[in-house]
Design a protein around this motif. Sequence first.
Motif, PDB file in Angstrom:
ATOM      1  N   ASP A 133       0.865  -1.279  -0.083  1.00 49.54           N
ATOM      2  CA  ASP A 133      -0.034   0.045   0.106  1.00 49.54           C
ATOM      3  C   ASP A 133       0.893   1.230   0.018  1.00 49.54           C
ATOM      4  O   ASP A 133       0.703   2.245  -0.766  1.00 49.54           O
ATOM      5  CB  ASP A 133      -1.089  -0.029   1.345  1.00 49.54           C
ATOM      6  N   THR A 134       1.969   1.477   0.841  1.00 42.94           N
ATOM      7  CA  THR A 134       2.622   2.204   0.820  1.00 42.94           C
ATOM      8  C   THR A 134       3.597   2.738  -0.661  1.00 42.94           C
ATOM      9  O   THR A 134       3.733   3.518  -0.994  1.00 42.94           O
ATOM     10  CB  THR A 134       3.896   2.221   1.931  1.00 42.94           C
ATOM     11  N   PHE A 135       4.012   1.723  -1.280  1.00 36.57           N
ATOM     12  CA  PHE A 135       4.473   1.616  -2.500  1.00 36.57           C
ATOM     13  C   PHE A 135       3.608   2.146  -3.428  1.00 36.57           C
ATOM     14  O   PHE A 135       4.167   3.250  -4.212  1.00 36.57           O
ATOM     15  CB  PHE A 135       4.949   0.212  -2.941  1.00 36.57           C
ATOM     16  N   LEU A 136       2.157   1.799  -3.507  1.00 37.44           N
ATOM     17  CA  LEU A 136       1.622   2.323  -4.559  1.00 37.44           C
ATOM     18  C   LEU A 136       1.254   3.702  -4.113  1.00 37.44           C
ATOM     19  O   LEU A 136       0.935   4.261  -5.125  1.00 37.44           O
ATOM     20  CB  LEU A 136       0.186   1.427  -4.442  1.00 37.44           C
ATOM     21  N   LYS A 137       0.931   4.024  -2.969  1.00 31.17           N
ATOM     22  CA  LYS A 137       0.643   5.431  -2.590  1.00 31.17           C
ATOM     23  C   LYS A 137       2.080   6.227  -3.064  1.00 31.17           C
ATOM     24  O   LYS A 137       1.711   7.437  -3.837  1.00 31.17           O
ATOM     25  CB  LYS A 137       0.537   5.461  -1.389  1.00 31.17           C
ATOM     26  N   VAL A 138       3.092   5.880  -3.015  1.00 31.52           N
ATOM     27  CA  VAL A 138       4.272   6.571  -3.191  1.00 31.52           C
ATOM     28  C   VAL A 138       4.443   6.632  -4.935  1.00 31.52           C
ATOM     29  O   VAL A 138       4.550   7.557  -5.633  1.00 31.52           O
ATOM     30  CB  VAL A 138       5.713   5.994  -2.744  1.00 31.52           C
ATOM     31  N   ALA A 139       4.118   5.592  -5.638  1.00 29.47           N
ATOM     32  CA  ALA A 139       4.052   5.552  -6.967  1.00 29.47           C
ATOM     33  C   ALA A 139       2.994   6.569  -7.571  1.00 29.47           C
ATOM     34  O   ALA A 139       3.467   7.021  -8.727  1.00 29.47           O
ATOM     35  CB  ALA A 139       3.844   3.834  -7.427  1.00 29.47           C
ATOM     36  N   LYS A 140       2.063   6.367  -6.954  1.00 31.84           N
ATOM     37  CA  LYS A 140       0.823   7.309  -7.428  1.00 31.84           C
ATOM     38  C   LYS A 140       1.281   8.839  -7.234  1.00 31.84           C
ATOM     39  O   LYS A 140       1.024   9.572  -8.309  1.00 31.84           O
ATOM     40  CB  LYS A 140      -0.464   7.302  -6.780  1.00 31.84           C
ATOM     41  N   LYS A 141       1.861   9.151  -6.384  1.00 33.12           N
ATOM     42  CA  LYS A 141       2.443  10.440  -6.030  1.00 33.12           C
ATOM     43  C   LYS A 141       3.599  10.674  -7.056  1.00 33.12           C
ATOM     44  O   LYS A 141       3.453  11.808  -7.436  1.00 33.12           O
ATOM     45  CB  LYS A 141       2.829  10.805  -4.763  1.00 33.12           C
ATOM     46  N   MET A 142       4.485   9.916  -7.281  1.00 30.47           N
ATOM     47  CA  MET A 142       5.481  10.242  -8.392  1.00 30.47           C
ATOM     48  C   MET A 142       4.950  10.438  -9.603  1.00 30.47           C
ATOM     49  O   MET A 142       5.274  11.342 -10.527  1.00 30.47           O
ATOM     50  CB  MET A 142       6.362   8.818  -8.363  1.00 30.47           C
ATOM     51  N   HIS A 143       3.823   9.557 -10.060  1.00 36.05           N
ATOM     52  CA  HIS A 143       3.144   9.690 -11.385  1.00 36.05           C
ATOM     53  C   HIS A 143       2.610  11.237 -11.383  1.00 36.05           C
ATOM     54  O   HIS A 143       2.874  11.983 -12.492  1.00 36.05           O
ATOM     55  CB  HIS A 143       1.975   8.863 -11.462  1.00 36.05           C
ATOM     56  N   GLU A 144       1.865  11.642 -10.246  1.00 32.88           N
ATOM     57  CA  GLU A 144       1.157  13.058 -10.263  1.00 32.88           C
ATOM     58  C   GLU A 144       2.375  14.013 -10.602  1.00 32.88           C
ATOM     59  O   GLU A 144       2.246  15.084 -11.205  1.00 32.88           O
ATOM     60  CB  GLU A 144       0.696  13.278  -9.058  1.00 32.88           C
TER      61      GLU A 144
END
Length: 153
Positions: A133-144
Motif C-alpha cells: 500500500d505504501t509503495f502504491l501510494k508513493v508510485a501514484k504521487k510520483m506519477h502525479e
Amino acid sequence: MFKCKQSEQDREGLLKSNQFVLGLKLKFDELRKKYDLKKVEMQILWCVYVADDKVNTPGEICRHLAMNKAMVSKGLDSLYQRKMVTYWVDDKDRRYVHYTIGENGEAICEDFERLWEYMKERLFKGIPQKDVDTFLKVAKKMHENLLELEELK
C-alpha cells in the motif's frame, strides 16, 4: 561529464525492477499479438478499460498516455471499427466525446486484467500488504509529480 552517484543497492534494485517490466511487456505482447492489436491500440484500450470518468476523452487519453492526438485518434478509430470501443457525446458539452469498452473489447480487457493480476501477485509475493500500500501510494504521487513536470513544458 555528469556522473550519477548511485549505490550498488540502488543499481541492483533498478535492474531487478526492470526485469519485471520486461517480463510484463513480454506477456502483454503475447496478448497483443493474440488479438492482433498494435501497441498503441492496446495501450488505449487498457486506458479506457481502467479509466475513471476523467480519462475517457481523446484529450485525457493523450495526456494520460503521453501520446500525441493523431496517434490516439487513429488508435481510437481502429478500435471503434473493430467494435472494441464505443463512444458517446457529452450531453452537457457536445464538444466532448467519451469512450467506453465495446462488445469486442470486453474479453480482451478481461484477459489483460487476469494477466495484470497474475503479474501483480508475482511482483508482491512475500511483501506485507502495508508495504504494498505504501509503495502504491508513493508510485501514484510520483506519477502525479511527473504529470506536473509535463505541464511545465
